[in-house]
Design a protein around this motif. Structure first.
Motif, PDB file in Angstrom:
ATOM      1  N   GLU A 131       0.832  -1.183   0.357  1.00  0.00           N
ATOM      2  CA  GLU A 131      -0.261   0.024  -0.285  1.00  0.00           C
ATOM      3  C   GLU A 131       0.367   1.559  -0.330  1.00  0.00           C
ATOM      4  OE1 GLU A 131      -3.496  -2.345   2.214  1.00  0.00           O
ATOM      5  OE2 GLU A 131      -2.103  -0.251   3.521  1.00  0.00           O
ATOM      6  N   GLN A 132       1.942   0.513   0.998  1.00  0.00           N
ATOM      7  CA  GLN A 132       2.981   1.893   0.792  1.00  0.00           C
ATOM      8  C   GLN A 132       3.641   2.671  -0.229  1.00  0.00           C
ATOM      9  OE1 GLN A 132       4.646   1.913   5.013  1.00  0.00           O
ATOM     10  NE2 GLN A 132       2.610   2.442   5.688  1.00  0.00           N
ATOM     11  N   ALA A 133       4.467   1.638  -0.936  1.00  0.00           N
ATOM     12  CA  ALA A 133       5.185   1.966  -2.446  1.00  0.00           C
ATOM     13  C   ALA A 133       4.573   2.448  -3.300  1.00  0.00           C
ATOM     14  CB  ALA A 133       5.727   0.509  -2.213  1.00  0.00           C
ATOM     15  N   ASP A 134       5.727   3.388  -4.329  1.00  0.00           N
ATOM     16  CA  ASP A 134       4.337   3.299  -5.395  1.00  0.00           C
ATOM     17  C   ASP A 134       3.858   2.287  -6.322  1.00  0.00           C
ATOM     18  OD1 ASP A 134       5.258   5.990  -4.424  1.00  0.00           O
ATOM     19  OD2 ASP A 134       7.260   5.698  -5.743  1.00  0.00           O
ATOM     20  N   ASP A 135       5.702   1.491  -6.342  1.00  0.00           N
ATOM     21  CA  ASP A 135       5.058   0.597  -7.348  1.00  0.00           C
ATOM     22  C   ASP A 135       5.190  -0.594  -6.731  1.00  0.00           C
ATOM     23  OD1 ASP A 135       7.258  -0.953  -8.162  1.00  0.00           O
ATOM     24  OD2 ASP A 135       7.695   2.120  -8.673  1.00  0.00           O
ATOM     25  N   PRO A 136       4.692  -2.142  -7.465  1.00  0.00           N
ATOM     26  CA  PRO A 136       4.702  -3.391  -6.895  1.00  0.00           C
ATOM     27  C   PRO A 136       6.133  -3.827  -6.405  1.00  0.00           C
ATOM     28  CG  PRO A 136       3.597  -2.951  -8.160  1.00  0.00           C
ATOM     29  CD  PRO A 136       3.704  -2.667  -8.410  1.00  0.00           C
ATOM     30  N   ALA A 137       7.461  -2.974  -7.943  1.00  0.00           N
ATOM     31  CA  ALA A 137       8.337  -3.695  -7.913  1.00  0.00           C
ATOM     32  C   ALA A 137       9.329  -3.365  -6.716  1.00  0.00           C
ATOM     33  CB  ALA A 137       8.705  -3.247  -9.264  1.00  0.00           C
ATOM     34  N   GLU A 138       9.004  -2.125  -6.236  1.00  0.00           N
ATOM     35  CA  GLU A 138       9.475  -1.261  -5.126  1.00  0.00           C
ATOM     36  C   GLU A 138       9.425  -1.352  -4.020  1.00  0.00           C
ATOM     37  OE1 GLU A 138      11.794   1.431  -4.745  1.00  0.00           O
ATOM     38  OE2 GLU A 138      11.096   1.630  -3.027  1.00  0.00           O
ATOM     39  N   ALA A 189      -1.218 -12.032  -0.510  1.00  0.00           N
ATOM     40  CA  ALA A 189      -1.236 -10.621   0.246  1.00  0.00           C
ATOM     41  C   ALA A 189      -0.402 -10.461  -1.097  1.00  0.00           C
ATOM     42  CB  ALA A 189      -0.216 -10.477   1.467  1.00  0.00           C
ATOM     43  N   MET A 190       1.001 -11.182  -1.319  1.00  0.00           N
ATOM     44  CA  MET A 190       1.642 -10.151  -2.940  1.00  0.00           C
ATOM     45  C   MET A 190       1.018 -10.413  -3.855  1.00  0.00           C
ATOM     46  SD  MET A 190       5.927 -11.734  -2.912  1.00  0.00           S
ATOM     47  CE  MET A 190       6.029 -12.241  -1.704  1.00  0.00           C
ATOM     48  N   SER A 191       0.086 -11.331  -4.384  1.00  0.00           N
ATOM     49  CA  SER A 191      -0.539 -11.750  -5.419  1.00  0.00           C
ATOM     50  C   SER A 191      -1.763 -10.457  -5.506  1.00  0.00           C
ATOM     51  CB  SER A 191      -1.342 -12.848  -5.007  1.00  0.00           C
ATOM     52  OG  SER A 191      -1.020 -13.942  -6.050  1.00  0.00           O
ATOM     53  N   GLN A 192      -2.476 -10.472  -4.262  1.00  0.00           N
ATOM     54  CA  GLN A 192      -3.264  -9.402  -4.469  1.00  0.00           C
ATOM     55  C   GLN A 192      -2.321  -7.436  -4.014  1.00  0.00           C
ATOM     56  OE1 GLN A 192      -4.824  -9.901  -0.598  1.00  0.00           O
ATOM     57  NE2 GLN A 192      -6.219 -11.747  -0.952  1.00  0.00           N
ATOM     58  N   GLY A 193      -1.376  -7.519  -4.202  1.00  0.00           N
ATOM     59  CA  GLY A 193      -0.856  -6.453  -4.573  1.00  0.00           C
ATOM     60  C   GLY A 193      -0.671  -6.159  -5.934  1.00  0.00           C
ATOM     61  N   PHE A 194      -0.041  -7.289  -6.892  1.00  0.00           N
ATOM     62  CA  PHE A 194       0.347  -7.233  -7.809  1.00  0.00           C
ATOM     63  C   PHE A 194      -0.994  -6.654  -8.241  1.00  0.00           C
ATOM     64  CE2 PHE A 194       3.615 -10.552  -7.360  1.00  0.00           C
ATOM     65  CZ  PHE A 194       4.696  -9.360  -6.377  1.00  0.00           C
ATOM     66  N   GLU A 195      -2.352  -8.060  -8.220  1.00  0.00           N
ATOM     67  CA  GLU A 195      -3.659  -7.713  -8.994  1.00  0.00           C
ATOM     68  C   GLU A 195      -4.172  -6.158  -9.298  1.00  0.00           C
ATOM     69  OE1 GLU A 195      -6.132 -10.563  -8.262  1.00  0.00           O
ATOM     70  OE2 GLU A 195      -5.060 -12.009  -7.790  1.00  0.00           O
ATOM     71  N   ALA A 196      -3.540  -5.337  -7.401  1.00  0.00           N
ATOM     72  CA  ALA A 196      -4.577  -4.273  -7.543  1.00  0.00           C
ATOM     73  C   ALA A 196      -3.977  -2.984  -8.259  1.00  0.00           C
ATOM     74  CB  ALA A 196      -3.562  -3.771  -5.681  1.00  0.00           C
ATOM     75  N   ALA A 207       9.099  -5.336 -12.366  1.00  0.00           N
ATOM     76  CA  ALA A 207       8.796  -3.478 -13.353  1.00  0.00           C
ATOM     77  C   ALA A 207       9.294  -3.609 -14.597  1.00  0.00           C
ATOM     78  CB  ALA A 207      10.237  -2.655 -12.978  1.00  0.00           C
ATOM     79  N   ARG A 208       9.621  -5.270 -15.500  1.00  0.00           N
ATOM     80  CA  ARG A 208       9.237  -5.656 -16.500  1.00  0.00           C
ATOM     81  C   ARG A 208       7.690  -6.356 -17.072  1.00  0.00           C
ATOM     82  NH1 ARG A 208      13.043  -8.644 -16.678  1.00  0.00           N
ATOM     83  NH2 ARG A 208      14.938  -7.027 -17.361  1.00  0.00           N
ATOM     84  N   GLU A 209       7.168  -6.650 -15.857  1.00  0.00           N
ATOM     85  CA  GLU A 209       5.769  -7.971 -15.733  1.00  0.00           C
ATOM     86  C   GLU A 209       4.926  -6.734 -15.909  1.00  0.00           C
ATOM     87  OE1 GLU A 209       5.124 -10.634 -16.180  1.00  0.00           O
ATOM     88  OE2 GLU A 209       7.148 -11.030 -16.724  1.00  0.00           O
ATOM     89  N   ALA A 210       5.307  -5.682 -14.749  1.00  0.00           N
ATOM     90  CA  ALA A 210       4.159  -5.025 -14.836  1.00  0.00           C
ATOM     91  C   ALA A 210       3.951  -3.836 -16.580  1.00  0.00           C
ATOM     92  CB  ALA A 210       4.415  -4.285 -13.054  1.00  0.00           C
ATOM     93  N   GLU A 211       5.133  -3.843 -16.797  1.00  0.00           N
ATOM     94  CA  GLU A 211       4.570  -2.692 -18.107  1.00  0.00           C
ATOM     95  C   GLU A 211       3.487  -3.593 -18.736  1.00  0.00           C
ATOM     96  OE1 GLU A 211       8.719  -2.726 -20.268  1.00  0.00           O
ATOM     97  OE2 GLU A 211       9.357  -1.757 -18.437  1.00  0.00           O
ATOM     98  N   GLY A 212       3.062  -4.829 -18.708  1.00  0.00           N
ATOM     99  CA  GLY A 212       1.958  -5.513 -20.025  1.00  0.00           C
ATOM    100  C   GLY A 212       0.868  -5.600 -18.474  1.00  0.00           C
ATOM    101  N   TRP A 213       0.901  -4.945 -17.985  1.00  0.00           N
ATOM    102  CA  TRP A 213      -0.306  -4.733 -16.530  1.00  0.00           C
ATOM    103  C   TRP A 213      -1.810  -3.486 -17.510  1.00  0.00           C
ATOM    104  CZ3 TRP A 213       2.098  -6.298 -10.871  1.00  0.00           C
ATOM    105  CH2 TRP A 213       2.785  -7.078 -11.744  1.00  0.00           C
ATOM    106  N   THR A 214      -2.491  -4.245 -17.118  1.00  0.00           N
ATOM    107  CA  THR A 214      -3.920  -3.181 -17.633  1.00  0.00           C
ATOM    108  C   THR A 214      -3.498  -1.598 -16.865  1.00  0.00           C
ATOM    109  OG1 THR A 214      -4.883  -4.048 -15.431  1.00  0.00           O
ATOM    110  CG2 THR A 214      -5.645  -5.132 -18.471  1.00  0.00           C
ATOM    111  N   ASP A 215      -3.601  -1.874 -15.451  1.00  0.00           N
ATOM    112  CA  ASP A 215      -3.575  -0.464 -15.429  1.00  0.00           C
ATOM    113  C   ASP A 215      -1.848   0.598 -15.461  1.00  0.00           C
ATOM    114  OD1 ASP A 215      -2.972  -0.273 -12.005  1.00  0.00           O
ATOM    115  OD2 ASP A 215      -1.663  -0.504 -13.323  1.00  0.00           O
ATOM    116  N   SER A 216      -1.017  -0.302 -16.673  1.00  0.00           N
ATOM    117  CA  SER A 216       0.269   0.636 -16.628  1.00  0.00           C
ATOM    118  C   SER A 216       0.494   1.155 -17.698  1.00  0.00           C
ATOM    119  CB  SER A 216       1.282  -0.340 -15.492  1.00  0.00           C
ATOM    120  OG  SER A 216       1.312  -1.281 -16.769  1.00  0.00           O
TER     121      SER A 216
END
Lengths: 203, 203
Positions: free
Chosen positions: B81-88, B140-147, B194-203
């Motif tokens: 919740e507190q980090a800017d993004d999941p990689a961080e 917990a981690m999955s939900q962080g990525f899904e968010a 970070a690389r995975e997140a580039e393909g996520w819908t909200d990035s």
């Protein structure tokens, strides 16, 4: 002269003790493995353990760590030689772990990781023995990366990441009695290595 | 009515036993942790252990696994919740582990991994308790990525990889008494996310 009838002193008895120790460490770690269980699993006479390992269980466990360190380093070197590229080699190592775990009902984990988590904070000599075994595996993997053009420092850091991923995936797979952690982790690690290799000098 | 002077029955005694069990599991695993050591570390009267945990050590260890499962799942949710993004967020988890290990002379490893490698093949109830704790962390981690837009299946596979990498890096760091495995592994894992997140819908 030693009595040739004294099976306690036969060299093959020492080998059997070391192999039995390695097997029991895989299944249940260091703390829960007793001397009677070790000699029974080795089919070795009771006195043989202290004949070959006067300091007892910890000395035998250190020998088992050295044995596992050399054995898997050699095996991984062969995998790297036979695979088309380092990403494929590491993928085969993950596949091999899936086979070992599935074939043993998830008993045959990593003897060194199991021992590390029991002893690293309690027995400095055994901690060093575990670190020595991991060091041999890291060296085998680093050399595999360097043979494809990775710089030594980059190869070492990548090897630490890969070995950490393998070891952790084995822990999760054993807890879940499922190969999913090894398969998912192996796929991500393979992709990381393939991407890293694009920057190596010979690719 | 229970005797209010009977410290064996005080609820805070149960809490202290569970926390002591979690701490000892981190340092030395399950097999090497004895009942006397558990009650002494908890500052609890001898009879209290069987008062709260009639089945003894295995029941207390299962409670410690449930405690650790919930505690770290909650902590990791906050980090996400507190980090800017999941990689961080995941990078901060690795940094946190470096601090915990350096601050404890590499004693405070993961209680669940340590227990898993001792008991997974010997005690089915405890294996399930370990798998349950890992399951809470993976969720917990999955939900962080899904968010952040990851599809559920992809989030789950990524979480398995990330948790495997964290757990294995802790093993290597404890064996080496060095943060290198955590730092190197954390850097690779952060880059993967970070690389995975580039393909996520909200990035």
């Amino acid at each position: 002269m030693s009595d040739p009838q004294d099976t306690r002193a036969r060299p093959e008895t020492r080998v059997r003790l070391v192999r039995a120790a390695e097997q029991l460490l895989r299944v249940q770690g260091y703390a829960g493995t007793g001397l009677k269980q070790l000699t029974a699993a080795a089919g070795a006479p009771w006195g043989s353990l202290y004949h070959f390992f006067p300091k007892g269980k910890s000395e035998l466990a250190a020998a088992a760590a050295a044995h596992a360190g050399a054995l898997y380093a050699e095996g991984w070197r062969r995998v790297f030689e036979q695979a088309d590229d380092p990403a494929e080699a590491v993928w085969r190592i993950f596949e091999g772990e899936v086979r070992v775990l599935e074939g043993s009902d998830y008993r045959n984990g990593c003897p060194i990781a199991s021992m590390t988590l029991d002893v690293a904070s309690l027995d400095e000599a055994l901690r060093r023995a575990c670190d020595g075994a991991f060091g041999q595996w890291l060296a085998a993997m680093s050399q595999g990366f360097e043979a494809h053009g990775a710089a030594p420092d980059a190869a070492e850091a990548l090897a630490r990441f890969v070995l950490a991923a393998i070891e952790g995936a084995i822990v999760l797979a054993r807890a879940a009695k499922s190969p999913a952690a090894l398969k998912d982790t192996g796929a991500f690690v393979r992709a990381v290595i393939a991407r890293e290799a694009e920057g190596w000098t010979d690719s």
